[in-house]
Design a protein around this motif. Structure first.
Motif, PDB file in Angstrom:
ATOM      1  N   GLN A 259       0.827  -1.196   0.000  1.00 31.13           N
ATOM      2  CA  GLN A 259       0.000   0.000   0.000  1.00 31.13           C
ATOM      3  C   GLN A 259       0.870   1.259   0.000  1.00 31.13           C
ATOM      4  OE1 GLN A 259      -3.241   0.300  -0.209  1.00 31.13           O
ATOM      5  NE2 GLN A 259      -4.227  -1.557   0.577  1.00 31.13           N
ATOM      6  N   MET A 260       2.065   1.154   0.581  1.00 30.59           N
ATOM      7  CA  MET A 260       2.937   2.314   0.693  1.00 30.59           C
ATOM      8  C   MET A 260       3.612   2.633  -0.640  1.00 30.59           C
ATOM      9  SD  MET A 260       6.297   2.838   3.140  1.00 30.59           S
ATOM     10  CE  MET A 260       5.496   3.540   4.578  1.00 30.59           C
ATOM     11  N   HIS A 261       4.122   1.607  -1.312  1.00 25.91           N
ATOM     12  CA  HIS A 261       4.839   1.787  -2.574  1.00 25.91           C
ATOM     13  C   HIS A 261       4.530   0.579  -3.434  1.00 25.91           C
ATOM     14  CE1 HIS A 261       7.825   2.364  -5.620  1.00 25.91           C
ATOM     15  NE2 HIS A 261       8.502   3.293  -4.957  1.00 25.91           N
ATOM     16  N   CYS A 262       3.719   0.777  -4.468  1.00 30.82           N
ATOM     17  CA  CYS A 262       3.166  -0.389  -5.167  1.00 30.82           C
ATOM     18  C   CYS A 262       4.102  -1.012  -6.193  1.00 30.82           C
ATOM     19  CB  CYS A 262       1.800  -0.083  -5.766  1.00 30.82           C
ATOM     20  SG  CYS A 262       1.720   1.384  -6.773  1.00 30.82           S
ATOM     21  N   ASN A 263       5.382  -0.625  -6.209  1.00 30.84           N
ATOM     22  CA  ASN A 263       6.369  -1.426  -6.932  1.00 30.84           C
ATOM     23  C   ASN A 263       7.104  -2.361  -5.990  1.00 30.84           C
ATOM     24  OD1 ASN A 263       7.694  -2.355  -9.242  1.00 30.84           O
ATOM     25  ND2 ASN A 263       9.337  -0.850  -9.073  1.00 30.84           N
ATOM     26  N   PHE A 264       6.566  -2.539  -4.794  1.00 32.26           N
ATOM     27  CA  PHE A 264       7.104  -3.494  -3.824  1.00 32.26           C
ATOM     28  C   PHE A 264       6.060  -4.570  -3.567  1.00 32.26           C
ATOM     29  CE2 PHE A 264       9.973  -0.103  -3.329  1.00 32.26           C
ATOM     30  CZ  PHE A 264      11.049  -0.484  -2.538  1.00 32.26           C
ATOM     31  N   LEU A 265       6.483  -5.827  -3.586  1.00 38.61           N
ATOM     32  CA  LEU A 265       5.639  -6.930  -3.153  1.00 38.61           C
ATOM     33  C   LEU A 265       6.035  -7.314  -1.737  1.00 38.61           C
ATOM     34  CD1 LEU A 265       5.637  -9.213  -6.344  1.00 38.61           C
ATOM     35  CD2 LEU A 265       4.110  -7.304  -5.769  1.00 38.61           C
ATOM     36  N   ILE A 266       5.059  -7.799  -0.957  1.00 39.90           N
ATOM     37  CA  ILE A 266       5.284  -8.092   0.456  1.00 39.90           C
ATOM     38  C   ILE A 266       4.818  -9.499   0.774  1.00 39.90           C
ATOM     39  CG2 ILE A 266       4.541  -7.495   2.805  1.00 39.90           C
ATOM     40  CD1 ILE A 266       4.191  -4.621   1.816  1.00 39.90           C
ATOM     41  N   ASN A 267       5.595 -10.192   1.587  1.00 34.86           N
ATOM     42  CA  ASN A 267       5.147 -11.421   2.229  1.00 34.86           C
ATOM     43  C   ASN A 267       4.478 -11.009   3.528  1.00 34.86           C
ATOM     44  OD1 ASN A 267       4.799 -13.824   3.605  1.00 34.86           O
ATOM     45  ND2 ASN A 267       6.967 -14.410   3.596  1.00 34.86           N
ATOM     46  N   THR A 268       3.150 -11.138   3.595  1.00 33.91           N
ATOM     47  CA  THR A 268       2.424 -10.677   4.782  1.00 33.91           C
ATOM     48  C   THR A 268       2.592 -11.617   5.967  1.00 33.91           C
ATOM     49  OG1 THR A 268       0.387 -11.794   4.094  1.00 33.91           O
ATOM     50  CG2 THR A 268       0.711  -9.524   3.348  1.00 33.91           C
TER      51      THR A 268
END
Length: 307
Positions: A259-268
Motif C-alpha cells: 500500500q505504501m509503494h506499489c512497486n514493492f511486493l510483500i510477504n504478509t
C-alpha cells in the motif's frame, strides 16, 4: 523437497577445500522474502583461491547459482538444484587506497560501503546507502539509487569463472546500462575497486541520513520484501503504472502489493514463493491490459517450483 546428497563427492574432488559444503541447506532464511526451498548444496568458500579451486574441480554438468544478501530475490519453493554459492567473511574486507579509491569485497553490504567511504571523507558513494543489497549484486545489475549508479563509480572488479580462472574486468568490460550488466555470464565477482572524490564526512553522512529518511518515508523497508519489483520502463515509472492499473494493495495468498509503494511486493507472513511470483505476473498482466506497457522483472527469480 530433498535433493540427493553430493557433498562427499564434491569434497573428495578438492582435498584441500577450506570452505563449507552443506547438503539440502534451507535458503529461505537467507532471503528478505523468507520464502523458498533448499539448496542441493550450499558452498561458502573461504576466499577467492578456495572458490577458484572448487570451481576448477566441479563437474561441468552440475549447475552453479550465486546468491548474495537475498534482498532482490525470489527463491522458488522447490529449491535450487546443483551448487548454490554464497560469499561470506572471506569477501567482506574494505581497504582505502590512494586517490580516494576504495577496494571492497563483494559480500560487503552496499550501505556498509557507503558508511566506510563517508568515514574516510570519500564522496560519491553515498547513494549506496539507499540500496538494500551487497556489492556482488550491485555489479551484476548496475545497482543505483538517488541519482547514482554503480557504473558511475566503478573502476574495475575481480571475478572467477566457471573453470576457476581469475579475471579483472574494467568498467567498460561490463557494458553497463539501466539495471543491467553485460559482463560475461557465469562470472562470480569477488572484489571491486571504486573511485570516489574528496568530501567532508559530516556532509556525506548528512546526505546518507537524507537518503535513509526518504526510503523510510516512501518504501516498506520493515516488511518482508525484495525491493523494487519491476524496472522502470523508458519514460515511465513502474509504480505509477501499477497504481493506475488498480493493483495497489492487491493480494494473492500471503502476498500483497504494498500500500505504501506499489512497486514493492510483500510477504504478509505466510506467503509461498509461488504466491509472490504469481502476484507479480498478475500485476504485469493488469498493467499490460491498462497501459500497453509490459513491465520487466527487476527481482531475480531462481530455482524450481514446488513439485
Amino acid at each position: 523437497m530433498s535433493f540427493p546428497d553430493i557433498t562427499a563427492e564434491l569434497a573428495a574432488r578438492v582435498p584441500g577445500l577450506r570452505g563449507r559444503l552443506a547438503a539440502n541447506e534451507p535458503l529461505a532464511p537467507l532471503t528478505w522474502f523468507r520464502v523458498g526451498g533448499p539448496a542441493q548444496v550450499l558452498f561458502s568458500p573461504a576466499d577467492e583461491a578456495d572458490l577458484a579451486a572448487f570451481l576448477a574441480a566441479l563437474p561441468e554438468e552440475i549447475p552453479v547459482t550465486v546468491i548474495g544478501l537475498g534482498s532482490n530475490l525470489i527463491l522458488r519453493d522447490g529449491g535450487v538444484p546443483g551448487v548454490v554459492i554464497r560469499l561470506g567473511r572471506g569477501f567482506n574486507a574494505i581497504a582505502m587506497e590512494e586517490g580516494h579509491r576504495i577496494r571492497v569485497g563483494t559480500a560487503v553490504p552496499d550501505m556498509r560501503l557507503a558508511k566506510a567511504a563517508a568515514d574516510a571523507g570519500i564522496d560519491g558513494l553515498a547513494f549506496y546507502r539507499g540500496i538494500p543489497g551487497g556489492i556482488g549484486g550491485a555489479l551484476t545489475m548496475n545497482a543505483g539509487a538517488h541519482h547514482g549508479e554503480t557504473k558511475d563509480v566503478l573502476i574495475e572488479a575481480r571475478a572467477v569463472d566457471r573453470q576457476g580462472r581469475v579475471h579483472v574486468l574494467s568498467n567498460a568490460d561490463f557494458g553497463f546500462s539501466y539495471r543491467h550488466s553485460g559482463a560475461p555470464a557465469g562470472l562470480i565477482f569477488t572484489q571491486a575497486l571504486y573511485q570516489g572524490r574528496p568530501g567532508e564526512t559530516g556532509a556525506i553522512l548528512a546526505e546518507m541520513d537524507r537518503i535513509t529518511a526518504a526510503r523510510e518515508a516512501a518504501q516498506p523497508i520493515r516488511e518482508k520484501t525484495g525491493g523494487s519489483t519491476f524496472k522502470n520502463p523508458p519514460g515511465d515509472k513502474a509504480w505509477q503504472l501499477i497504481d493506475a492499473a488498480g493493483c495497489r494493495g492487491l493480494r494473492l495468498g500471503g502476498a500483497q502489493v504494498s500500500q505504501m509503494h506499489c512497486n514493492f511486493l510483500i510477504n504478509t507472513g505466510d506467503a509461498s514463493a509461488a504466491d509472490i511470483e504469481e502476484l507479480g505476473e498478475e500485476v504485469r498482466r493488469r498493467v499490460k491490459a491498462a497501459s500497453g506497457v509490459e513491465l520487466q522483472w527487476e527481482i531475480r527469480r531462481i530455482g524450481l517450483p514446488a513439485a
